[in-house]
Design a protein around this motif. Structure first.
Motif, PDB file in Angstrom:
ATOM      1  N   SER A 310       0.872  -1.179   0.000  1.00 12.79           N
ATOM      2  CA  SER A 310       0.000   0.000   0.000  1.00 12.79           C
ATOM      3  C   SER A 310       0.900   1.216   0.000  1.00 12.79           C
ATOM      4  CB  SER A 310      -0.912   0.018   1.227  1.00 12.79           C
ATOM      5  OG  SER A 310      -0.213   0.493   2.355  1.00 12.79           O
ATOM      6  N   PHE A 311       0.339   2.343  -0.427  1.00 11.49           N
ATOM      7  CA  PHE A 311       1.136   3.564  -0.400  1.00 11.49           C
ATOM      8  C   PHE A 311       1.447   3.985   1.036  1.00 11.49           C
ATOM      9  CE2 PHE A 311       0.016   3.766  -4.825  1.00 11.49           C
ATOM     10  CZ  PHE A 311       1.101   4.419  -5.401  1.00 11.49           C
ATOM     11  N   GLU A 312       0.660   3.537   1.987  1.00  9.36           N
ATOM     12  CA  GLU A 312       0.937   3.862   3.391  1.00  9.36           C
ATOM     13  C   GLU A 312       2.094   3.042   3.948  1.00  9.36           C
ATOM     14  OE1 GLU A 312      -2.963   3.524   5.370  1.00  9.36           O
ATOM     15  OE2 GLU A 312      -2.286   5.179   6.621  1.00  9.36           O
ATOM     16  N   THR A 313       2.400   1.922   3.313  1.00  7.53           N
ATOM     17  CA  THR A 313       3.487   1.067   3.805  1.00  7.53           C
ATOM     18  C   THR A 313       4.530   0.903   2.708  1.00  7.53           C
ATOM     19  OG1 THR A 313       2.150  -0.872   3.208  1.00  7.53           O
ATOM     20  CG2 THR A 313       2.106  -0.165   5.514  1.00  7.53           C
ATOM     21  N   LYS A 328       8.727   9.379   0.226  1.00  8.23           N
ATOM     22  CA  LYS A 328       9.059   9.838   1.572  1.00  8.23           C
ATOM     23  C   LYS A 328       8.044  10.859   2.081  1.00  8.23           C
ATOM     24  CE  LYS A 328      14.037   9.286   1.179  1.00  8.23           C
ATOM     25  NZ  LYS A 328      15.139  10.014   0.540  1.00  8.23           N
ATOM     26  N   LEU A 329       7.225  11.405   1.185  1.00  7.05           N
ATOM     27  CA  LEU A 329       6.305  12.486   1.566  1.00  7.05           C
ATOM     28  C   LEU A 329       5.132  11.942   2.371  1.00  7.05           C
ATOM     29  CD1 LEU A 329       6.111  14.293  -1.904  1.00  7.05           C
ATOM     30  CD2 LEU A 329       7.470  14.993   0.091  1.00  7.05           C
ATOM     31  N   PRO A 330       4.467  12.819   3.147  1.00  5.02           N
ATOM     32  CA  PRO A 330       3.216  12.398   3.786  1.00  5.02           C
ATOM     33  C   PRO A 330       2.226  11.917   2.724  1.00  5.02           C
ATOM     34  CG  PRO A 330       3.903  14.572   4.565  1.00  5.02           C
ATOM     35  CD  PRO A 330       4.825  14.211   3.444  1.00  5.02           C
ATOM     36  N   LEU A 331       1.318  11.062   3.141  1.00  3.15           N
ATOM     37  CA  LEU A 331       0.413  10.408   2.189  1.00  3.15           C
ATOM     38  C   LEU A 331      -0.359  11.410   1.323  1.00  3.15           C
ATOM     39  CD1 LEU A 331      -0.099   7.410   1.658  1.00  3.15           C
ATOM     40  CD2 LEU A 331      -2.189   7.610   3.018  1.00  3.15           C
ATOM     41  N   ALA A 332      -0.847  12.483   1.941  1.00  6.15           N
ATOM     42  CA  ALA A 332      -1.637  13.468   1.185  1.00  6.15           C
ATOM     43  C   ALA A 332      -0.798  14.116   0.088  1.00  6.15           C
ATOM     44  CB  ALA A 332      -2.196  14.526   2.134  1.00  6.15           C
ATOM     45  N   ASP A 400      -0.655   2.240 -14.164  1.00  2.00           N
ATOM     46  CA  ASP A 400      -1.822   3.140 -14.080  1.00  2.00           C
ATOM     47  C   ASP A 400      -2.982   2.475 -13.348  1.00  2.00           C
ATOM     48  OD1 ASP A 400      -1.202   5.667 -15.232  1.00  2.00           O
ATOM     49  OD2 ASP A 400      -1.015   4.664 -17.191  1.00  2.00           O
ATOM     50  N   VAL A 401      -3.158   1.182 -13.597  1.00  2.00           N
ATOM     51  CA  VAL A 401      -4.240   0.468 -12.898  1.00  2.00           C
ATOM     52  C   VAL A 401      -4.028   0.566 -11.391  1.00  2.00           C
ATOM     53  CG1 VAL A 401      -5.249  -1.812 -12.449  1.00  2.00           C
ATOM     54  CG2 VAL A 401      -4.690  -1.132 -14.797  1.00  2.00           C
ATOM     55  N   MET A 402      -2.792   0.308 -10.958  1.00  4.89           N
ATOM     56  CA  MET A 402      -2.519   0.349  -9.516  1.00  4.89           C
ATOM     57  C   MET A 402      -2.706   1.756  -8.963  1.00  4.89           C
ATOM     58  SD  MET A 402       0.627  -2.287  -8.862  1.00  4.89           S
ATOM     59  CE  MET A 402       0.450  -2.296  -7.075  1.00  4.89           C
ATOM     60  N   ILE A 403      -2.225   2.747  -9.699  1.00  4.67           N
ATOM     61  CA  ILE A 403      -2.348   4.132  -9.211  1.00  4.67           C
ATOM     62  C   ILE A 403      -3.827   4.528  -9.143  1.00  4.67           C
ATOM     63  CG2 ILE A 403      -1.856   6.552  -9.756  1.00  4.67           C
ATOM     64  CD1 ILE A 403       0.842   5.622 -10.899  1.00  4.67           C
ATOM     65  N   ASP A 404      -4.588   4.190 -10.167  1.00  2.07           N
ATOM     66  CA  ASP A 404      -6.015   4.563 -10.161  1.00  2.07           C
ATOM     67  C   ASP A 404      -6.767   3.903  -9.005  1.00  2.07           C
ATOM     68  OD1 ASP A 404      -5.886   6.297 -12.279  1.00  2.07           O
ATOM     69  OD2 ASP A 404      -6.351   4.758 -13.788  1.00  2.07           O
ATOM     70  N   LYS A 409      -9.073   5.271  -3.351  1.00  2.00           N
ATOM     71  CA  LYS A 409      -9.198   5.092  -1.880  1.00  2.00           C
ATOM     72  C   LYS A 409      -8.249   6.046  -1.153  1.00  2.00           C
ATOM     73  CE  LYS A 409     -12.154   1.625  -1.324  1.00  2.00           C
ATOM     74  NZ  LYS A 409     -11.851   0.211  -1.423  1.00  2.00           N
ATOM     75  N   ASN A 410      -7.923   7.160  -1.773  1.00  2.00           N
ATOM     76  CA  ASN A 410      -6.984   8.120  -1.170  1.00  2.00           C
ATOM     77  C   ASN A 410      -5.693   7.437  -0.707  1.00  2.00           C
ATOM     78  OD1 ASN A 410      -9.974   9.183  -0.370  1.00  2.00           O
ATOM     79  ND2 ASN A 410      -8.609  10.804  -1.113  1.00  2.00           N
TER      80      ASN A 410
END
Ligand code: ZN
Length: 568
Positions: A310-313, A328-332, A400-404, A409-410
């Protein structure tokens, strides 16, 4: 007058015998009666429509550190597990004095993905020897039962200090290791574990301490247990390749060790798409070992081994230079960058051109992407659709599929990256093999990388209910009696009068893992993956209700399960 009666349930007792309706009466922490009970009790649970079975046992965990801040043994306890074995793969927190604690944490940090900050903040270090560690665990409030191995990396580091990470042991080192191991087994260690796999590295890319040991060191240490006639040997095995003389040599050594020492030998095993029948050699070796007078049993999983992305991990793109700064940036801010068409285009391009000479991922770290083996995690059990399939169906680039999907889901979307055990026919065949034990959650380790504490509820939901590939009786036996037998957990793993009252009550139509989530609830605010399950009505440990519908009642009746030489 009983302490607790579980009434009107359907009893699946762990032996594999067919189910029957009945009541279970509990007194003084033990099962006092099974059948129609006319007496009353201080507490009653109505189990109508539910299965009453022994608590499940997970013999492959890494809760050595977690036990100090989490009495319940989450996430395993949320999947019906009432006893765990910790200290696997050579990693334990003892023997080790407080002044050297950073050295054993170094062994654990990368190899098992346990935050050193969480360990520093969450553990009150009060031991040097393994016996003292066991006493410390004994004193802790515990929701479930814990047994502990002594780990080779800790033992080696205890005796050799920094030299443990690069030198062979001297005769004197070995003598000291043997003495401490003997004392640990006498004090109640359930066995001894080691790792020889390149998957186990320190944060600076060096081997963990046990990997420096030569085979003679391993033999001599296992021999200590042979002399005592107690203890089990667990090994995270050598990377021998999938066939050829190195594999033959390794399996030959493993078999000789089991036969010569009379110590039961156990290890985890997966099938792999890269060598579909490789695992069979290990099971054959277990059969040959038994025929030659030794004991060997194989730990298997109940599904594919998946890294959770996940982008959070962690994501497969994290090692690509163009991605590194953004990740390295915050999730937002990552989300904002991915919503910028120009930035996104560059990232997608970089992901597709990824360099081949990146640092090698080890253990359960995210790998570079193979989109046939990455799946959006939308439901807790299969079937799943791969990113490659979705990309083909939608005529899109897989990145792109993964990014979309993530942006929808933010960026709080999970994907699974399958490492091994892809073939579910093999998974089932391994689970059913008479020399296997279904246990391999790694609970307490890889806390931001994998979440396999649900492997037991996966058996009950997927293999029993959805696939009807195992009966409930078979499944409960695999998850309770079989591990209790192999690890010698006396009086557990079966519902029998006189046994300890470790009992779970669940709805067979509803038992199911929930989707995993990410939380920051470790000491020092460190993150971990968390997963609960549906369908569990109550979890009883040593006669007390610890969980009702998976919520803690406040009871902490769990015990330290000492090995055979220290049992009362
Ligand atoms: Zn392990």
């Amino acid at each position: 007058m009983y302490d607790l009666i579980i009434r009107n349930g359907t009893i699946v007792d762990g032996s594999g015998m067919p189910r029957y309706r009945g009541d279970v009466g509990i007194e003084g922490g033990k099962i006092a009666a099974i059948g129609k009970i006319r007496e009353s009790a201080r507490e009653t649970i109505d189990a109508d429509g539910h299965i009453v079975s022994p608590g499940l046992i997970d013999a492959h965990t890494h809760m050595d550190a977690q036990v100090f801040w989490d009495a319940l043994g989450t996430c395993s306890c949320w999947h019906g597990v009432t006893s765990v074995v910790m200290g696997n793969c050579g990693f334990s927190l003892a023997p080790c004095g407080e002044k050297d604690k950073l050295l054993v944490m170094r062994n654990l940090e990368r190899a098992e993905d346990i935050s050193p900050e969480a360990m520093q903040a969450g553990i009150k270090w009060s031991w040097t020897t393994f016996a003292q560690y066991l006493d410390a665990v004994d004193r802790l409030p515990k929701g479930i039962n814990y047994a502990a191995y002594m780990g080779h990396s800790a033992l080696r580091t205890y005796v050799m200090g920094e030299r443990a990470f690069d030198e062979e042991a001297t005769t004197e080192d070995l003598q000291l290791m043997r003495d401490e191991l003997r004392a640990g087994i006498r004090a109640g260690a359930i066995g001894f574990t080691t790792s020889r796999t390149t998957n186990h590295q320190t944060p600076d890319g060096r081997p963990v301490a046990s990997r420096i040991a030569n085979w003679d060191e391993v033999r001599q240490l296992v021999g200590v247990m042979g002399e005592l006639g107690a203890g089990i040997f667990e090994i995270a095995g050598e990377d021998t390749g999938v066939e050829g003389p190195r594999l033959d040599n390794y399996l030959g050594r493993l078999k000789s060790l089991a036969v010569e020492s009379s110590v039961p030998v156990t290890f985890g095993m997966f099938s792999s798409r890269r060598a579909p029948n490789y695992w069979r050699r290990y099971f054959e070796t277990a059969d040959e070992t038994a025929a030659a007078g030794g004991r060997m049993f194989v730990q298997v999983h109940s599904r594919s081994l998946n890294v959770l992305l996940s982008f959070e991990t962690n994501m497969p793109f994290d090692r690509i230079p163009a991605w590194r700064e953004i990740r390295k940036l915050p999730l937002a801010e990552q989300e904002a960058a991915l919503r910028n068409p120009e930035t996104r285009r560059k990232l997608v391009q970089a992901a597709n051109e990824r360099s081949r000479n990146e640092e090698r991922a080890v253990g359960a770290e995210a790998r570079g992407a193979n989109y046939n083996w990455i799946f959006p995690l939308d439901r807790p059990t299969p079937p799943y659709r791969s990113i490659a399939e979705i990309a083909a169906a939608e005529s899109k680039d897989p990145v792109d599929v993964m990014i979309d999907l993530a942006l929808a889901k933010n960026l709080k979307k999970f994907f699974m990256q399958t490492l091994v055990n892809e073939n579910q026919d093999h998974v089932l065949e391994m689970m059913k093999h008479p020399r296997s034990v279904v246990t391999f959650s790694d609970s307490g380790a890889h806390v931001s990388q994998i979440m396999d504490s649900s492997l037991q509820t996966h058996v009950l939901s997927h293999w029993v209910r959805e696939k009807e590939a195992l009966t409930l009786e078979q499944a409960i036996r695999l998850l309770s009696f079989v591990p209790a037998y192999h690890w010698g957990l006396k009086g557990r793993g079966l519902l029998r009068e006189g046994n300890f009252a470790d009992v779970i009550i669940f709805d067979p139509d509803r038992i199911n893992p929930q989707l995993p989530e990410l939380t920051y609830d470790l000491p020092a605010g460190a993150r971990r993956l968390k997963q609960k399950s549906d369908g569990l009505l109550a979890t009883v440990v040593n006669g007390q209700v610890v969980l009702r519908k998976n919520e803690h009642t406040g009871a902490v009746p769990g015990k330290l399960l000492r090995g055979p030489m220290a049992q009362a």
